[in-house]
Write an enzyme that holds these catalytic residues in place. Structure first.
Site, mmCIF file in Angstrom:
data_model
loop_
_atom_site.group_PDB
_atom_site.id
_atom_site.type_symbol
_atom_site.label_atom_id
_atom_site.label_comp_id
_atom_site.label_asym_id
_atom_site.label_seq_id
_atom_site.Cartn_x
_atom_site.Cartn_y
_atom_site.Cartn_z
ATOM 1 N N GLY A 1 -9.965 10.008 -3.142
ATOM 2 C CA GLY A 1 -10.189 11.444 -2.942
ATOM 3 C C GLY A 1 -11.546 11.921 -3.448
ATOM 4 N N LYS A 2 -11.970 11.436 -4.612
ATOM 5 C CA LYS A 2 -13.261 11.874 -5.164
ATOM 6 C C LYS A 2 -14.392 11.374 -4.265
ATOM 7 C CE LYS A 2 -12.451 10.127 -9.403
ATOM 8 N NZ LYS A 2 -11.029 9.776 -9.525
ATOM 9 N N GLU A 3 -14.283 10.117 -3.867
ATOM 10 C CA GLU A 3 -15.284 9.511 -2.992
ATOM 11 C C GLU A 3 -15.306 10.238 -1.641
ATOM 12 O OE1 GLU A 3 -12.930 8.045 -4.751
ATOM 13 O OE2 GLU A 3 -13.805 6.409 -5.911
ATOM 14 N N ARG A 4 -14.121 10.632 -1.155
ATOM 15 C CA ARG A 4 -14.010 11.316 0.148
ATOM 16 C C ARG A 4 -14.687 12.684 0.106
ATOM 17 N NH1 ARG A 4 -8.292 10.665 1.440
ATOM 18 N NH2 ARG A 4 -9.002 8.554 1.827
ATOM 19 N N ALA B 1 -7.112 19.374 -9.321
ATOM 20 C CA ALA B 1 -6.359 20.456 -8.661
ATOM 21 C C ALA B 1 -5.647 19.916 -7.428
ATOM 22 C CB ALA B 1 -7.316 21.579 -8.270
ATOM 23 N N ASN C 1 0.305 10.553 -8.087
ATOM 24 C CA ASN C 1 0.776 10.714 -6.700
ATOM 25 C C ASN C 1 1.808 9.648 -6.344
ATOM 26 O OD1 ASN C 1 -1.192 12.657 -6.593
ATOM 27 N ND2 ASN C 1 -2.627 11.445 -5.376
ATOM 28 N N ASP D 1 0.871 -1.169 0.000
ATOM 29 C CA ASP D 1 0.000 0.000 0.000
ATOM 30 C C ASP D 1 0.923 1.239 0.000
ATOM 31 O OD1 ASP D 1 -2.268 1.724 0.590
ATOM 32 O OD2 ASP D 1 -1.487 1.797 2.643
ATOM 33 N N ASP E 1 -0.206 5.165 0.829
ATOM 34 C CA ASP E 1 -0.447 6.219 1.815
ATOM 35 C C ASP E 1 -0.520 5.638 3.216
ATOM 36 O OD1 ASP E 1 -0.668 8.493 0.021
ATOM 37 O OD2 ASP E 1 -2.383 7.406 -0.777
ATOM 38 N N THR F 1 -4.740 5.582 -4.200
ATOM 39 C CA THR F 1 -4.431 6.946 -4.633
ATOM 40 C C THR F 1 -4.163 7.017 -6.141
ATOM 41 O OG1 THR F 1 -3.341 8.962 -3.848
ATOM 42 C CG2 THR F 1 -1.934 7.082 -4.298
ATOM 43 N N GLU G 1 -0.759 11.324 4.576
ATOM 44 C CA GLU G 1 -2.134 11.818 4.679
ATOM 45 C C GLU G 1 -2.231 13.202 5.318
ATOM 46 O OE1 GLU G 1 -4.505 10.781 3.058
ATOM 47 O OE2 GLU G 1 -4.448 8.634 2.792
HETATM 48 C C1 XBP Z 1 -5.205 6.184 0.648
HETATM 49 C C2 XBP Z 1 -6.366 6.951 0.245
HETATM 50 C C3 XBP Z 1 -6.262 7.902 -0.844
HETATM 51 C C4 XBP Z 1 -5.630 9.245 -0.596
HETATM 52 C C5 XBP Z 1 -6.136 10.223 -1.614
HETATM 53 O O1 XBP Z 1 -5.100 5.060 -0.176
HETATM 54 O O2 XBP Z 1 -7.436 6.733 0.759
HETATM 55 O O3 XBP Z 1 -7.585 8.135 -1.192
HETATM 56 O O4 XBP Z 1 -5.960 9.740 0.693
HETATM 57 O O5 XBP Z 1 -5.879 9.801 -2.883
HETATM 58 P P1 XBP Z 1 -3.951 3.949 0.050
HETATM 59 P P2 XBP Z 1 -6.575 10.461 -4.181
HETATM 60 O O6 XBP Z 1 -3.595 3.910 1.508
HETATM 61 O O7 XBP Z 1 -4.615 2.680 -0.437
HETATM 62 O O8 XBP Z 1 -2.786 4.334 -0.798
HETATM 63 O O9 XBP Z 1 -7.023 11.847 -3.803
HETATM 64 O O10 XBP Z 1 -5.514 10.480 -5.232
HETATM 65 O O11 XBP Z 1 -7.751 9.604 -4.549
HETATM 66 MG MG MG Z 2 -2.958 3.240 3.412
#
Ligand code: XBP
Ligand code: MG
Length: 256
Positions: A55-58, A86, A130, A11, A13, A126, A20
Site C-alpha cells: 500500500g505505501k509503495e502503491r 488510516a 489486515n 497468498d 489478497d 499486505t 482488492e
Molecule cells: C496484495 C497487495 C497489498 C494490498 C494492500 O498483496 O498488493 O499491497 O493491496 O496492502 P498479496 P497494504 O496479494 O501478496 O496479499 O495496504 O496493507 O500494504
Molecule cells: Mg494476491
C-alpha cells in the site's frame, strides 16, 4: 499414490478472498478523503495500480505516475505512513462490518489440510493487521492458529515479485520448495513463488485474468467446491478433478 505436500503456502489478497476492489481500494479512498486529498482510485485505475505491491509503495507510485500536479510536502514520508495507518484502520473496520467472503474451495482445502496434518502458511504483501482481520472474520475466530507461519507486509524489505517473503517462510517452516505448493492470484505473486522454486497454483480473478501465468503449475478459475467444479484454464492435467484436493496437489508435485 504420490506423497502429499508437506505444506500449503497461501497468498491473501485475491487468493483467499477478493479483497482488492471492495476492500483495500475503498479503504484507500476513505483515508484520502479523511486527509482532505483529492485522490480517488476508481475500479479501472486501481487495476493499474495493483502492478505495484504494498500500500505505501502503491501510493508513492500513484503520485509519481499519475499526479504531476501534486507537490509532496516536506514530511511526505510521514504522510505516507499516516495515510497507510488510516487505510489499515478503514480496511479492518470494513471487514468487521460487512465482511468479504472466502473464495470457493479455500475453506474446504484448509480444512482438508488440517485434518491430514499438512502444514499451512500465509505469504502476503499486505499488513499483518489486515491478515488477522480477514482470517478472524471470514474463517474462524481462532484461524490465525491454523497457520504455522504468517509472513506479512514489511517482514522482508523487498516485496513480491521478489521471492524474499517465500524464502523467509520456507526457512521458518524448515522445508524445501519441492515439498510445498504455493497459491497465488497475480503475476507478481506467481513470479515471487516461482523465483523461490515453488510449484504454484493460480486462481485468477477479475483483476488478474489477463496476467501472464505461463509458468504456473496450474491455472484455475477457483479451487472448486461440491456442486461448483473448478475450470482448468492452463497447466498440468489434473485428470478432470472438480475440486483441488491434497491428492491432486501431491500428483502435481510428483509430476514436476
Ligand atoms: C496484495 C497487495 C497489498 C494490498 C494492500 O498483496 O498488493 O499491497 O493491496 O496492502 P498479496 P497494504 O496479494 O501478496 O496479499 O495496504 O496493507 O500494504
Ligand atoms: Mg494476491
Amino acid at each position: 499414490m504420490s506423497p502429499l505436500p508437506k505444506a500449503l503456502l497461501f497468498d491473501v489478497d485475491g487468493t483467499l478472498a477478493d479483497t482488492e476492489r471492495d476492500g483495500h481500494r475503498v479503504a484507500f479512498n476513505r483515508a484520502f478523503a479523511e486527509a482532505g486529498l483529492d485522490w480517488v482510485w476508481d475500479v479501472p485505475l486501481y487495476g493499474e495500480l495493483l502492478a505495484v505491491t504494498g500500500g505505501k509503495e502503491r501510493m508513492r507510485h500513484y503520485v509519481a505516475r499519475y499526479r504531476p500536479d501534486y507537490h509532496p510536502p516536506v514530511d511526505y514520508d510521514d504522510l505516507i505512513v499516516r495515510l497507510h495507518a488510516a487505510k489499515t484502520r478503514h480496511y479492518t473496520a470494513l471487514l468487521a462490518e460487512s465482511g468479504i467472503p472466502l473464495r470457493p474451495g479455500v475453506r474446504r482445502l484448509l480444512d482438508e489440510a488440517r485434518r491430514r496434518g499438512v502444514r499451512l502458511a500465509i505469504v502476503t504483501t499486505t499488513t499483518p493487521a489486515n491478515v488477522s482481520a480477514l482470517l478472524r472474520h471470514a474463517l474462524a475466530p481462532d484461524a490465525e492458529q491454523w497457520f504455522d507461519v504468517i509472513a506479512a507486509g514489511d517482514v522482508v524489505a523487498a516485496k513480491k515479485p521478489a521471492p524474499d517473503i517465500y524464502h523467509y517462510v520456507l526457512r521458518r517452516l524448515g522445508l524445501s520448495p519441492r515439498q510445498c505448493v504455493a497459491f497465488e492470484d497475480s503475476e507478481n505473486g506467481l513470479r515471487a513463488a516461482l523465483a523461490a522454486g515453488l510449484a504454484t497454483v493460480v486462481t485468477v480473478n477479475e483483476y488478474t485474468r489477463t496476467h501472464d501465468f505461463r509458468d504456473a503449475a496450474l491455472v484455475l478459475d477457483h479451487l472448486g467446491e461440491p456442486g461448483r467444479p473448478c475450470r482448468v484454464l492452463a497447466g498440468a492435467s489434473v485428470n478432470g478433478v472438480a475440486q483441488i484436493d491434497l491428492v491432486a496437489l501431491g500428483e502435481l508435485l510428483a509430476g514436476r
